[in-house]
Motif scaffolding. Structure first.
Motif, short mmCIF file in Angstrom:
data_model
loop_
_atom_site.label_atom_id
_atom_site.label_comp_id
_atom_site.label_asym_id
_atom_site.label_seq_id
_atom_site.Cartn_x
_atom_site.Cartn_y
_atom_site.Cartn_z
N SER A 123 6.83 -4.56 9.29
CA SER A 123 6.03 -5.03 10.63
C SER A 123 6.96 -5.96 11.68
O SER A 123 8.39 -6.14 11.49
CB SER A 123 5.39 -6.04 9.97
OG SER A 123 5.93 -7.68 9.63
N SER A 139 3.36 -8.42 19.42
CA SER A 139 2.29 -8.39 18.62
C SER A 139 1.27 -9.42 18.68
O SER A 139 2.46 -9.93 19.65
CB SER A 139 3.05 -7.88 17.71
OG SER A 139 3.69 -9.15 16.69
N ARG A 187 -2.06 -4.32 4.51
CA ARG A 187 -2.14 -3.90 5.63
C ARG A 187 -3.79 -2.52 5.78
O ARG A 187 -3.92 -2.08 4.83
CB ARG A 187 -0.79 -3.11 5.70
CG ARG A 187 -0.73 -1.87 7.79
CD ARG A 187 0.31 -1.55 6.93
NE ARG A 187 0.28 -0.44 7.04
CZ ARG A 187 1.39 0.58 7.08
NH1 ARG A 187 2.18 0.30 7.73
NH2 ARG A 187 1.16 1.33 6.93
N LYS A 188 -4.66 -2.24 6.71
CA LYS A 188 -5.46 -2.03 7.18
C LYS A 188 -4.61 -1.46 8.57
O LYS A 188 -3.33 -1.61 9.72
CB LYS A 188 -6.80 -2.16 7.76
CG LYS A 188 -6.85 -3.18 6.82
CD LYS A 188 -7.78 -4.30 6.73
CE LYS A 188 -9.12 -4.92 5.40
NZ LYS A 188 -10.50 -5.13 5.64
N THR A 189 -5.32 0.28 8.85
CA THR A 189 -4.82 0.97 10.09
C THR A 189 -5.91 1.03 10.69
O THR A 189 -6.15 2.31 9.98
CB THR A 189 -3.90 1.92 9.56
OG1 THR A 189 -2.48 1.23 8.77
CG2 THR A 189 -2.65 2.64 10.58
N ARG A 196 -1.51 -1.89 13.57
CA ARG A 196 -1.60 -1.93 12.25
C ARG A 196 -1.82 -3.70 12.33
O ARG A 196 -0.94 -4.48 13.03
CB ARG A 196 -0.72 -1.64 11.74
CG ARG A 196 -0.11 -0.16 11.49
CD ARG A 196 1.57 0.03 11.46
NE ARG A 196 2.61 -0.76 12.44
CZ ARG A 196 2.50 0.46 13.43
NH1 ARG A 196 2.42 1.80 13.62
NH2 ARG A 196 3.83 -0.35 14.00
N GLY A 224 1.00 0.90 17.02
CA GLY A 224 1.40 1.42 16.51
C GLY A 224 2.44 3.04 18.39
O GLY A 224 0.87 3.96 18.02
N ASP A 270 -2.13 3.84 17.40
CA ASP A 270 -2.69 3.18 16.23
C ASP A 270 -2.43 1.86 15.87
O ASP A 270 -1.39 1.44 16.39
CB ASP A 270 -2.95 3.85 14.30
CG ASP A 270 -1.53 3.50 13.62
OD1 ASP A 270 -0.27 2.42 14.97
OD2 ASP A 270 -0.94 4.42 12.83
N TRP A 298 -1.90 -6.67 9.71
CA TRP A 298 -1.57 -7.41 8.74
C TRP A 298 -2.00 -8.97 7.83
O TRP A 298 -2.52 -9.47 9.28
CB TRP A 298 -0.42 -7.81 9.00
CG TRP A 298 0.77 -6.85 9.02
CD1 TRP A 298 1.04 -6.29 10.31
CD2 TRP A 298 1.93 -5.88 7.67
NE1 TRP A 298 2.35 -4.37 9.93
CE2 TRP A 298 2.53 -4.16 8.74
CE3 TRP A 298 1.53 -5.46 6.58
CZ2 TRP A 298 2.69 -3.52 8.18
CZ3 TRP A 298 2.44 -4.33 6.07
CH2 TRP A 298 3.14 -2.80 6.74
#
Length: 226
Positions: free
Chosen positions: A100, A108, A144-146, A130, A123, A128, A132
């Motif tokens: 990351s 970010s 992590r979730k996407t 991301r 992304g 997408d 964290w």
């Protein structure tokens, strides 16, 4: 602080040089705290004059921070995030996930995710988001979730940015370039519902500003001072 020439001596000591010399002898914890002494000290600590000192250099590049439950977090690059407990004045480094960029929050942002430290990055090629989440502070374990871009973000490319979440827990998202955002809109992304809503901002005409300069999450104005 003003220092003049000594009697019988034409040498004049520069007060800024004296401050730099004093600061260079201090531990990193004190240097971080002394940034709030004055605007001058803040400028000196962030300047190249103190950059030669290894302790100061380590914390000279400080990115956007966030306060969660009395603890301040901010990225300093190189996959490092500083955790400073205001009550105990204890400072420690947290290692960000290697894959990351959340420690460099110019691309970010650090967020408060349900009372835990979170980091959001976009992304741009996979379209997408991301997210964290620091699940365990002591062991520095992250999850992590996407999430896929909503349809209304189609065509935004690499112009997306964010500077945190609002009181509803939604992520505030905007286009960095106003030239590409006509009309200028702010989007609020709900991680739970995986959808966004749009708010159009009227009266923004200039192409020179960045969207990040117009967005301030959690801003409150007290009318008592008007």
């Amino acid at each position: 602080m003003e220092l003049g020439a000594h009697a019988g001596n034409s040498t004049t000591t520069n007060p800024v040089d004296l401050i730099v010399e004093i600061l260079s002898l201090l531990p990193s914890k004190s240097i971080i705290r002394f940034q709030s002494v004055s605007k001058q000290w803040f400028s000196i600590i962030r300047s190249k004059r103190l950059g030669g000192h290894p302790t100061a250099y380590k914390y000279r590049y400080v990115y956007q921070g966030i306060c969660i439950g009395g603890v301040i977090y901010y990225g300093i690059g190189e996959s490092n995030i500083v955790r400073f407990d205001v009550r105990s004045e204890k400072m420690e480094l947290i290692k960000a996930p290697e894959e990351s960029d959340i420690s460099m929050t110019c691309y970010s942002t650090l967020v408060n995710y349900n009372g835990r430290l979170g980091g959001v990055e976009f992304g741009y090629y996979k379209h997408d988001i991301r997210l964290w989440i620091l699940e365990d502070v002591e062991n520095q374990e992250w999850s992590r979730k996407t999430f896929k871009y909503p349809r209304q973000w189609k065509g935004f490319g690499c112009h997306l940015g964010s500077n945190g979440v609002i009181h509803t827990g939604e992520l505030r998202v905007f286009q960095r370039s106003l030239k590409e955002a006509k009309p200028f809109c702010v989007y609020y992304y709900d991680f739970n519902k995986e959808r966004s809503r749009k708010v159009e901002i009227q009266g923004v005409e200039t192409d020179e500003l960045l969207g990040s300069r117009l967005c301030y999450p959690g801003y409150v104005e007290n009318i008592r001072f008007l």
